[in-house]
Design an enzyme around this catalytic site. Sequence first.
Site, PDB file in Angstrom:
ATOM      1  N   HIS A  89      -9.561   2.763  -0.183  1.00 13.42           N
ATOM      2  CA  HIS A  89      -8.144   2.429  -0.083  1.00 13.42           C
ATOM      3  C   HIS A  89      -7.719   1.779  -1.396  1.00 13.42           C
ATOM      4  O   HIS A  89      -8.008   0.606  -1.638  1.00 13.42           O
ATOM      5  CB  HIS A  89      -7.915   1.484   1.094  1.00 13.42           C
ATOM      6  CG  HIS A  89      -6.451   1.257   1.402  1.00 13.42           C
ATOM      7  ND1 HIS A  89      -5.449   1.597   0.518  1.00 13.42           N
ATOM      8  CD2 HIS A  89      -5.834   0.749   2.495  1.00 13.42           C
ATOM      9  CE1 HIS A  89      -4.277   1.283   1.044  1.00 13.42           C
ATOM     10  NE2 HIS A  89      -4.483   0.775   2.253  1.00 13.42           N
ATOM     11  N   CYS A 143       0.805  -1.225   0.000  1.00 11.23           N
ATOM     12  CA  CYS A 143       0.000   0.000   0.000  1.00 11.23           C
ATOM     13  C   CYS A 143       0.838   1.274   0.000  1.00 11.23           C
ATOM     14  O   CYS A 143       0.288   2.375   0.005  1.00 11.23           O
ATOM     15  CB  CYS A 143      -0.950  -0.014   1.189  1.00 11.23           C
ATOM     16  SG  CYS A 143      -2.000  -1.473   1.129  1.00 11.23           S
ATOM     17  N   PHE A 168       1.339  -2.826   4.669  1.00  8.47           N
ATOM     18  CA  PHE A 168       1.482  -4.096   5.372  1.00  8.47           C
ATOM     19  C   PHE A 168       2.942  -4.533   5.275  1.00  8.47           C
ATOM     20  O   PHE A 168       3.582  -4.376   4.232  1.00  8.47           O
ATOM     21  CB  PHE A 168       0.627  -5.175   4.709  1.00  8.47           C
ATOM     22  CG  PHE A 168      -0.773  -5.276   5.259  1.00  8.47           C
ATOM     23  CD1 PHE A 168      -1.131  -4.674   6.448  1.00  8.47           C
ATOM     24  CD2 PHE A 168      -1.727  -6.007   4.580  1.00  8.47           C
ATOM     25  CE1 PHE A 168      -2.419  -4.785   6.955  1.00  8.47           C
ATOM     26  CE2 PHE A 168      -3.024  -6.124   5.076  1.00  8.47           C
ATOM     27  CZ  PHE A 168      -3.361  -5.511   6.269  1.00  8.47           C
ATOM     28  N   HIS A 194      -2.530   8.220   6.073  1.00  5.48           N
ATOM     29  CA  HIS A 194      -2.820   6.890   5.525  1.00  5.48           C
ATOM     30  C   HIS A 194      -4.258   6.528   5.918  1.00  5.48           C
ATOM     31  O   HIS A 194      -5.008   6.019   5.114  1.00  5.48           O
ATOM     32  CB  HIS A 194      -1.798   5.884   6.049  1.00  5.48           C
ATOM     33  CG  HIS A 194      -1.867   4.561   5.360  1.00  5.48           C
ATOM     34  ND1 HIS A 194      -1.775   4.432   3.989  1.00  5.48           N
ATOM     35  CD2 HIS A 194      -2.038   3.302   5.844  1.00  5.48           C
ATOM     36  CE1 HIS A 194      -1.885   3.154   3.663  1.00  5.48           C
ATOM     37  NE2 HIS A 194      -2.052   2.458   4.763  1.00  5.48           N
ATOM     38  N   GLU A 228      -1.111   5.662  13.639  1.00 10.52           N
ATOM     39  CA  GLU A 228      -0.760   6.855  12.871  1.00 10.52           C
ATOM     40  C   GLU A 228      -0.915   8.120  13.725  1.00 10.52           C
ATOM     41  O   GLU A 228      -0.099   9.044  13.636  1.00 10.52           O
ATOM     42  CB  GLU A 228      -1.619   6.955  11.600  1.00 10.52           C
ATOM     43  CG  GLU A 228      -1.122   8.044  10.654  1.00 10.52           C
ATOM     44  CD  GLU A 228      -1.745   7.961   9.266  1.00 10.52           C
ATOM     45  OE1 GLU A 228      -2.714   7.192   9.085  1.00 10.52           O
ATOM     46  OE2 GLU A 228      -1.250   8.685   8.372  1.00 10.52           O
ATOM     47  N   LYS A 242      -9.190   8.726   1.967  1.00  8.76           N
ATOM     48  CA  LYS A 242      -9.680   7.346   1.749  1.00  8.76           C
ATOM     49  C   LYS A 242     -11.149   7.215   2.130  1.00  8.76           C
ATOM     50  O   LYS A 242     -11.839   6.319   1.648  1.00  8.76           O
ATOM     51  CB  LYS A 242      -8.868   6.354   2.579  1.00  8.76           C
ATOM     52  CG  LYS A 242      -7.506   5.990   2.000  1.00  8.76           C
ATOM     53  CD  LYS A 242      -6.878   4.839   2.759  1.00  8.76           C
ATOM     54  CE  LYS A 242      -5.480   4.548   2.242  1.00  8.76           C
ATOM     55  NZ  LYS A 242      -4.493   5.559   2.659  1.00  8.76           N
TER      56      LYS A 242
END
Lengths: 402, 89
Positions: free
Chosen positions: A330, A161, A389, A293, A304, A325
Amino acid sequence: MRIAVTGLGCVSTFGLGVAPFWANISEGQCGIRPIARFDGPAFRSKSGAEVPEDAVLSAATSKLYASLDWVAKIGLLAADEAIADSGLEKEQLTSSRTGAIIGGTIGGLATIENMYGRLYLEDKKNLHPMMVPRIMPSGIVSAITMKHGITGPSFLVSSACASATHAMAQALLLLRTGAIDRAVVGGTEGNFTLGSWLSWEAMRVMSSGVCRPFSKGRDGMSLGEGAAALVLENMDMAKKRGADIKAELIGAGMSSDAAHITKPDEKGAAKAMTDALSSGGAAPEDVRFINAHGTGTHLNDLTETGAIKRALGDQAHKVMVSSTKSMHGHCLGATGAVEAVATVLALKHGIATPTVNYLEQDPDCDLDYVTDGPREMKHNVALSNSFAFGGLNASLAFKRFH
Amino acid sequence: MSAVASHNNVENEVIEAIRKGALLENKTISADSTLESLGIDSLDMTNISFEIEDRLGFVLNPEDLGDTKTVSDLTALIHSRQAASGSNL
């Protein structure tokens, strides 16, 4: 060396083009809707931010487009728009000092699933000759170079990502060393296939409704698909040719958590933000907007929030934090590029984009999230974060161009 | 099936295979069309061979296509393969 952003392109749930994308996200319109491409009554998550198929197919009509998997079709449409927007001349584009550096993950998923269905379900052992070129993740890069005659360093960057953000960071480094003068950068993701959807469901990270970044009651992410592209250019050259400069890319930070395959780490994320700022000669007090994010999973948003505090210290509570997002979903390997386009336009128009679907404050997520609609933003520096990830982090620092 | 009907049938399949394999959706393709005039390159030819295999069940390898210049050459090639295998389409 200074780097200008001179072109933007986007294919998203809002259709083809940067114009509908910005019109919707600057107004807080959510593009996460019930999935149309396949029927999933038994799924936990029934909504996503799907690119309208008809719009893509009616625009992508040439023989080159017809030869591509969906992921490269939408990627090329975004690149076409960014290149046209940049106003670059043919001789500049075809120079070996122009590169194409794109983020992506699995490549042609739709082709993989169709062909494996043919092989394993229909027992047909003759696979399509275009199987390999259609599924190779770098197919999109080749398509951009072939269509536009780009002859400089061109490659795909893959870090789940964070792919598109890492791709832009690579372009920034090549520009700074003087290896290239300009690059088409971005990302593309065509992940709306049944196998991909169920793989994400299996991880138990998808929302049962819509993603609600940083909100109490959030229950996961909403998948999106899409593509975005930017043209990055040596600032002096961009000025000299009278380009329409949208913003400046001042820095990039990259780090690895070296910790866990799915669980994010505060230290790694903070390091990416800190390095993005320091490499751009900016201080925490210069930042007043972060396109986070912000996936809407419990852990990401918590981590975050902590990472922003760690990176910005006592300035953290003065920063407007948003997750676009919540509107475009996403978009995985493309998401960093989609969010970079949003961040550039936020700076250009002086608007902090909102975070939608927010219910109420989570006591552990206590920053200034832009949940009350778009806000005026007068400050000059913004960050765009991508945390993948496996703990691969990248953050970009953009600056308003005066 | 008469010989003429069989010939037309194969020719139609070949034209459709070319249309799909070489991504020529809206192009007029006739028996006299040369592959060169249709802009067909070696990768297109591989795709066309795949379409023919899918439709007619004949595997065409690059070495089989040596003198194939027109659509009717390709149709003739399929007929000769059919004759060799004893198949009647």
